[in-house]
Write a protein that holds these residues in place. Structure first.
Motif, short mmCIF file in Angstrom:
data_model
loop_
_atom_site.label_atom_id
_atom_site.label_comp_id
_atom_site.label_asym_id
_atom_site.label_seq_id
_atom_site.Cartn_x
_atom_site.Cartn_y
_atom_site.Cartn_z
N ILE A 50 0.86 -1.20 0.00
CA ILE A 50 0.00 0.00 0.00
C ILE A 50 0.88 1.24 0.00
CG2 ILE A 50 -1.67 1.36 1.34
CD1 ILE A 50 -2.83 -1.31 2.38
N LYS A 51 1.89 1.22 0.85
CA LYS A 51 2.77 2.40 0.94
C LYS A 51 3.45 2.68 -0.40
CE LYS A 51 6.10 4.54 4.01
NZ LYS A 51 5.25 5.70 4.27
N SER A 52 4.01 1.62 -0.98
CA SER A 52 4.74 1.83 -2.24
C SER A 52 3.79 2.19 -3.38
CB SER A 52 5.56 0.59 -2.59
OG SER A 52 4.71 -0.50 -2.80
N SER A 53 2.53 1.75 -3.29
CA SER A 53 1.55 2.07 -4.35
C SER A 53 1.23 3.56 -4.40
CB SER A 53 0.24 1.32 -4.11
OG SER A 53 0.47 -0.04 -4.08
N PHE A 54 1.33 4.21 -3.26
CA PHE A 54 0.94 5.62 -3.21
C PHE A 54 2.13 6.57 -3.21
CE2 PHE A 54 -2.97 3.61 -2.10
CZ PHE A 54 -3.95 4.44 -2.62
N GLU A 55 3.32 6.02 -3.15
CA GLU A 55 4.49 6.90 -3.09
C GLU A 55 4.77 7.61 -4.41
OE1 GLU A 55 7.23 5.21 0.55
OE2 GLU A 55 7.52 4.41 -1.46
N ASN A 56 4.30 7.02 -5.50
CA ASN A 56 4.54 7.64 -6.82
C ASN A 56 3.69 8.87 -7.08
OD1 ASN A 56 6.51 5.77 -7.76
ND2 ASN A 56 4.88 4.27 -7.91
N ASN A 57 2.85 9.22 -6.11
CA ASN A 57 1.98 10.38 -6.32
C ASN A 57 2.68 11.71 -6.07
OD1 ASN A 57 -0.14 8.82 -7.02
ND2 ASN A 57 -1.09 8.80 -5.01
N LYS B 24 11.38 23.06 -0.30
CA LYS B 24 11.78 21.81 0.34
C LYS B 24 10.62 20.83 0.48
CE LYS B 24 14.28 20.18 4.42
NZ LYS B 24 14.87 20.57 5.70
N TYR B 25 9.45 21.32 0.82
CA TYR B 25 8.37 20.41 1.19
C TYR B 25 7.18 20.33 0.23
CZ TYR B 25 10.71 20.07 5.67
OH TYR B 25 11.64 19.83 6.65
N GLN B 26 7.15 21.15 -0.79
CA GLN B 26 5.94 21.17 -1.61
C GLN B 26 5.64 19.83 -2.29
OE1 GLN B 26 6.20 24.17 -4.63
NE2 GLN B 26 8.21 23.54 -5.33
N LYS B 27 6.69 19.13 -2.68
CA LYS B 27 6.49 17.84 -3.36
C LYS B 27 5.84 16.82 -2.42
CE LYS B 27 9.12 14.42 -5.95
NZ LYS B 27 10.46 14.00 -6.36
N ASN B 28 6.36 16.75 -1.21
CA ASN B 28 5.80 15.81 -0.23
C ASN B 28 4.36 16.17 0.13
OD1 ASN B 28 8.14 14.38 -0.16
ND2 ASN B 28 8.88 15.27 1.75
N ILE B 29 4.14 17.46 0.32
CA ILE B 29 2.79 17.90 0.69
C ILE B 29 1.82 17.64 -0.47
CG2 ILE B 29 1.37 19.94 1.33
CD1 ILE B 29 3.12 18.91 3.63
N TYR B 30 2.31 17.84 -1.68
CA TYR B 30 1.47 17.55 -2.85
C TYR B 30 1.04 16.08 -2.80
CZ TYR B 30 -0.21 16.96 -7.58
OH TYR B 30 -1.00 16.66 -8.66
#
Lengths: 145, 193
Positions: A50-57, B24-30
């Motif tokens: 599940i984690k890896s499935s959503f990391e590409n977002n 720094k954080y916009q990508k993660n927050i997106y």
């Protein structure tokens, strides 16, 4: 406790939310129960998937320009640290003190001038009285008036 | 420049220092927001709003080392509010073309390409199954598995008891597991218990 209850505990274990007591209970059970052991392996795999499935977002976006322009429009009204407020108070107090300094000086100097004039006049009168020269005294009074 | 220094600068009136935090954080927050609302434009709006809210309330941040978790919580809260308010949410992840792109773009130089393809296929199904969960189950699974929030944090954000978080997670995982089994994706990747 039946396997359904232990499977709930397996979920808590994999989420690092299990109590120490339940953990000991669970490990004792898993040693004897092959199905729960398989369930634990499967759940762990599912969590990772599940984690890896959503990391590409995580998309390459750059909103910095737009956010910063909104910040500059709004002005840092609320972002005033307490220290900054104190700084402003200090500045205002300093300005007030600086502005009031000439006033203080002028009042002191006026007082000083008045005192020195009085002293001089007394000194002259005393001297004239001592020398008993009334004409000069009258002239001095006329000049002063 | 450290994050704490940057935050200090912003608090002392240097708004430009905040740009480094955005970069720094916009990508993660997106990513976090998109996982909840699943819509690109809405995600961008929420990301912007989250940073603006963080900027305006920066003086209420207790520990400066905790800027990112704090910002993430702001973004999650805003996402949940927007999701409830807008009801624009469509229960689809991407259209077919995008899925195809995603499928091929993520091929790697693994020594076993068949295995890699199978793993990608599994991920694709898992994502679909998560996204098709009832909304209340989907939220807890995203916050737990993707955002790594604790049961207590999830309970606080969703305003539900910790016990409910626990049971929703359990139910959500059971549903996904059952669907994977029905889809025939258990072989080799997923042992039946």
């Amino acid at each position: 406790m039946d396997c359904t209850e232990y499977r709930r505990l397996i979920n808590e274990l994999l989420d690092n939310e299990i109590t120490e007591r339940d953990e000991i209970d669970l490990f004792d059970h898993i040693k004897m129960c092959e199905n729960c052991k398989i369930y634990m392996v499967n759940m762990n795999k599912l969590k990772l998937t599940i984690k890896s499935s959503f990391e590409n977002n995580k998309k390459e976006v750059d909103l910095s320009h737009s956010i910063m322009s909104q910040i500059s429009k709004s002005q840092p009204k609320k972002v005033l640290h307490i220290k900054k407020s104190y700084n402003i108070l200090y500045k205002i107090a300093s300005i007030v003190v600086i502005l009031s300094l000439p006033l203080l000086f002028s009042s002191f100097s006026k007082k000083e001038t008045k005192v020195s004039k009085d002293d001089t006049r007394d000194m002259v009168l005393e001297h004239l009285e001592n020398s008993q020269n009334k004409n000069v005294t009258n002239i001095a009074y006329v000049i002063e008036k | 420049m450290s994050e704490i220094v940057l935050i200090d600068k912003v608090l002392n009136g240097d708004a430009s220092a905040f740009e480094f935090l955005i970069l720094k954080y916009q990508k993660n927050i997106y990513g976090t927001v998109f996982n909840i609302v699943k819509e690109d434009e809405l995600t961008k709006d929420i990301v912007q709003e989250s940073f603006l809210k963080a900027y305006e309330n920066l003086n209420s941040l207790r520990s400066r080392e905790q800027f990112y978790p704090w910002l993430k919580k702001i973004a999650i809260n805003l996402s949940l509010i927007k999701l409830d308010r807008n009801k624009r949410y469509v229960d689809m992840y991407r259209d077919d073309k995008e899925e195809d792109d995603f499928f091929f773009n993520n091929q790697t130089d693994e020594s076993n390409p068949e295995q890699e393809l199978l793993t990608e296929e599994l991920r694709r199904y898992v994502r679909k199954f998560v996204d098709s969960l009832p909304e209340k189950l989907r939220r807890v699974i995203i916050l737990r598995e993707v955002e790594d929030l604790s049961y207590e944090e999830i309970a606080s954000i969703l305003n539900i008891p910790v016990g409910t978080v626990r049971s929703r997670l359990f139910n959500a995982r059971q549903i996904i597991k059952d669907r994977l089994l029905r889809q025939g994706l258990a072989d080799g990747l997923y042992r039946v218990s």
